[in-house]
Motif scaffolding. Structure first.
Motif, mmCIF file in Angstrom:
data_model
loop_
_atom_site.group_PDB
_atom_site.id
_atom_site.type_symbol
_atom_site.label_atom_id
_atom_site.label_comp_id
_atom_site.label_asym_id
_atom_site.label_seq_id
_atom_site.Cartn_x
_atom_site.Cartn_y
_atom_site.Cartn_z
ATOM 1 N N LEU A 52 -5.139 -8.203 1.468
ATOM 2 C CA LEU A 52 -4.275 -7.390 1.367
ATOM 3 C C LEU A 52 -3.751 -6.342 2.662
ATOM 4 O O LEU A 52 -3.325 -6.219 2.954
ATOM 5 N N ARG A 53 -4.987 -5.466 2.665
ATOM 6 C CA ARG A 53 -5.459 -4.764 3.419
ATOM 7 C C ARG A 53 -4.828 -5.306 5.576
ATOM 8 O O ARG A 53 -3.671 -4.617 6.798
ATOM 9 N N GLY A 54 -5.263 -5.895 5.821
ATOM 10 C CA GLY A 54 -4.985 -7.200 6.430
ATOM 11 C C GLY A 54 -3.928 -7.057 6.381
ATOM 12 O O GLY A 54 -4.141 -7.599 8.217
ATOM 13 N N LEU A 55 -3.312 -8.262 5.707
ATOM 14 C CA LEU A 55 -2.397 -8.303 6.006
ATOM 15 C C LEU A 55 -1.036 -7.185 6.078
ATOM 16 O O LEU A 55 0.187 -7.487 6.486
ATOM 17 N N LEU A 56 -1.692 -6.152 5.515
ATOM 18 C CA LEU A 56 -0.573 -4.768 5.719
ATOM 19 C C LEU A 56 -0.228 -4.597 7.401
ATOM 20 O O LEU A 56 0.415 -4.213 7.226
ATOM 21 N N SER A 102 4.887 -15.209 4.161
ATOM 22 C CA SER A 102 4.158 -16.397 3.887
ATOM 23 C C SER A 102 2.339 -16.972 4.109
ATOM 24 O O SER A 102 1.664 -17.502 2.802
ATOM 25 N N ALA A 103 1.724 -15.697 4.610
ATOM 26 C CA ALA A 103 0.521 -15.631 4.327
ATOM 27 C C ALA A 103 -0.432 -15.074 3.786
ATOM 28 O O ALA A 103 -0.832 -15.327 2.701
ATOM 29 N N TRP A 104 0.772 -14.429 2.290
ATOM 30 C CA TRP A 104 0.678 -13.595 2.170
ATOM 31 C C TRP A 104 0.625 -14.313 0.454
ATOM 32 O O TRP A 104 0.002 -14.400 -0.604
ATOM 33 N N THR A 105 1.683 -15.527 0.697
ATOM 34 C CA THR A 105 2.442 -15.604 -0.717
ATOM 35 C C THR A 105 1.043 -17.476 -0.713
ATOM 36 O O THR A 105 0.696 -17.701 -1.502
ATOM 37 N N SER A 106 0.494 -17.775 0.334
ATOM 38 C CA SER A 106 -0.056 -18.301 0.824
ATOM 39 C C SER A 106 -1.543 -18.306 0.187
ATOM 40 O O SER A 106 -2.101 -18.994 -1.036
ATOM 41 N N PHE A 107 -1.798 -17.267 0.288
ATOM 42 C CA PHE A 107 -3.334 -16.672 -0.498
ATOM 43 C C PHE A 107 -3.065 -16.802 -1.934
ATOM 44 O O PHE A 107 -3.821 -16.360 -2.688
ATOM 45 N N LEU A 108 -1.930 -16.497 -2.788
ATOM 46 C CA LEU A 108 -1.872 -16.336 -4.096
ATOM 47 C C LEU A 108 -1.546 -17.422 -4.498
ATOM 48 O O LEU A 108 -2.778 -17.264 -5.485
ATOM 49 N N ASP A 109 -1.313 -18.788 -4.032
ATOM 50 C CA ASP A 109 -1.036 -19.426 -4.360
ATOM 51 C C ASP A 109 -2.359 -20.324 -4.257
ATOM 52 O O ASP A 109 -2.361 -21.040 -5.578
ATOM 53 N N THR A 126 7.296 -7.070 14.484
ATOM 54 C CA THR A 126 8.068 -6.942 15.310
ATOM 55 C C THR A 126 9.673 -7.337 15.496
ATOM 56 O O THR A 126 10.724 -6.480 15.868
ATOM 57 N N THR A 127 9.290 -8.156 14.989
ATOM 58 C CA THR A 127 10.657 -9.479 14.794
ATOM 59 C C THR A 127 10.560 -10.049 13.250
ATOM 60 O O THR A 127 9.146 -10.422 12.164
ATOM 61 N N ARG A 128 12.029 -10.431 13.156
ATOM 62 C CA ARG A 128 12.129 -10.809 11.351
ATOM 63 C C ARG A 128 11.112 -12.273 11.072
ATOM 64 O O ARG A 128 10.523 -12.626 10.340
ATOM 65 N N ASP A 129 10.976 -12.888 12.386
ATOM 66 C CA ASP A 129 9.336 -14.140 12.038
ATOM 67 C C ASP A 129 8.908 -13.879 12.520
ATOM 68 O O ASP A 129 7.998 -14.275 11.179
ATOM 69 N N HIS A 130 7.731 -12.944 12.181
ATOM 70 C CA HIS A 130 6.417 -12.012 12.405
ATOM 71 C C HIS A 130 6.431 -11.498 11.165
ATOM 72 O O HIS A 130 6.105 -11.950 10.165
ATOM 73 N N HIS A 131 8.131 -11.159 10.413
ATOM 74 C CA HIS A 131 7.676 -10.374 9.136
ATOM 75 C C HIS A 131 7.631 -11.964 7.997
ATOM 76 O O HIS A 131 6.971 -11.799 7.354
ATOM 77 N N GLU A 132 7.819 -12.621 8.340
ATOM 78 C CA GLU A 132 7.769 -14.002 7.614
ATOM 79 C C GLU A 132 6.905 -14.288 7.438
ATOM 80 O O GLU A 132 6.592 -15.133 6.500
ATOM 81 N N ARG A 133 6.143 -14.460 7.749
ATOM 82 C CA ARG A 133 5.049 -15.408 8.842
ATOM 83 C C ARG A 133 3.912 -14.503 8.001
ATOM 84 O O ARG A 133 3.232 -15.680 7.395
ATOM 85 N N VAL A 134 3.914 -12.938 7.715
ATOM 86 C CA VAL A 134 2.823 -12.300 6.400
ATOM 87 C C VAL A 134 3.628 -12.709 5.782
ATOM 88 O O VAL A 134 2.217 -12.775 4.667
ATOM 89 N N ASP A 140 1.557 -9.673 -6.284
ATOM 90 C CA ASP A 140 2.861 -9.805 -5.692
ATOM 91 C C ASP A 140 3.301 -8.340 -5.996
ATOM 92 O O ASP A 140 4.442 -7.688 -4.698
ATOM 93 N N LEU A 141 3.786 -8.062 -6.933
ATOM 94 C CA LEU A 141 4.203 -6.719 -6.926
ATOM 95 C C LEU A 141 3.789 -4.768 -6.285
ATOM 96 O O LEU A 141 4.396 -4.993 -5.919
ATOM 97 N N LEU A 142 2.639 -5.318 -6.194
ATOM 98 C CA LEU A 142 2.001 -4.105 -5.341
ATOM 99 C C LEU A 142 2.250 -4.073 -3.897
ATOM 100 O O LEU A 142 2.341 -3.496 -3.481
ATOM 101 N N TRP A 143 2.187 -5.412 -3.535
ATOM 102 C CA TRP A 143 2.335 -6.604 -2.126
ATOM 103 C C TRP A 143 4.322 -5.802 -1.742
ATOM 104 O O TRP A 143 4.492 -4.813 -0.771
ATOM 105 N N THR A 144 4.926 -6.003 -2.628
ATOM 106 C CA THR A 144 6.171 -5.766 -2.694
ATOM 107 C C THR A 144 6.743 -4.156 -2.597
ATOM 108 O O THR A 144 7.649 -3.866 -1.941
#
Length: 193
Positions: free
Chosen positions: A155-159, A176-183, A166-174, A89-93
């Motif tokens: 990681l690379r797919g989500l990057l 969320s997908a990363w967090t779901s993968f970690l969970d 292009t929008t805040r909503d898109h970024h939040e979905r990405v 998660d740190l790497l992602w950030t």
């Protein structure tokens, strides 16, 4: 001077390489031309050719800098003393930080171009990148059954999706997908798996 020989390293050469990396991170590799590049970074095509041997030599060095920056983040994360989940998660950030957007774009530009260029300056970029990232990921995941190749692919797919967002909503979905993968892959110890 031989075509493949480089002049000795100098402060000016390093400065022009750094400026070229920044230019390409902003404008991409697709239509890179020495004349506009040289004008933008305060040089001339002739000086760039002298210092880097050819346009392809300059592109290879730009890609090497980009790859080295990415690897430095992966290795820095590898040195983190947290859990695998915390480290990833740190790497992602670090990778999605706004100031890294240009470097991320440059990385994927070189990565994708390497598929179609068996001989160009980016010919081995993708393969080298895999070889760079997998050993530190193996160390991070040493105590987990999750394959490093799976983590790298997610990681690379989500990057890529992060770059396309292009929008805040898109970024939040990405995110969320990363967090779901970690969970799913690294549940907390008290969570049924």
């Amino acid at each position: 001077m031989a075509a493949d020989a480089k002049p000795p390293t100098s402060a000016r050469r390093a400065e022009l390489l750094a400026a070229s990396v920044a230019y390409v991170a902003e404008h991409g590799l697709a239509e890179l031309s020495l004349r506009p590049l040289a004008q933008a970074i305060g040089s001339s095509p002739r000086v760039l050719l002298y210092l880097f041997g050819a346009k392809e030599g300059l592109i290879r060095e730009i890609l090497d800098v980009g790859r080295a920056e990415q690897l430095a983040l992966v290795e820095r994360a590898d040195g983190h003393r947290g859990t695998a989940r915390q480290t990833l998660d740190l790497l992602w950030t670090w990778l999605i930080a706004p100031e890294r957007r240009g470097a991320l774009r440059l990385f994927f530009d070189g990565y994708v171009r390497s598929f179609d260029s068996p001989e160009g300056p980016w010919s081995d970029f993708a393969g080298k990148s895999l070889n760079d990232w997998l050993p530190p990921l193996r160390r991070v995941l040493a105590d987990h059954p999750v394959p490093p190749t799976l983590v790298l692919a997610v990681l690379r797919g989500l990057l890529l999706d992060h770059l396309a967002a292009t929008t805040r909503d898109h970024h939040e979905r990405v995110q969320s997908a990363w967090t779901s993968f970690l969970d799913h892959s690294f549940p907390p110890p008290d969570t049924p798996g």
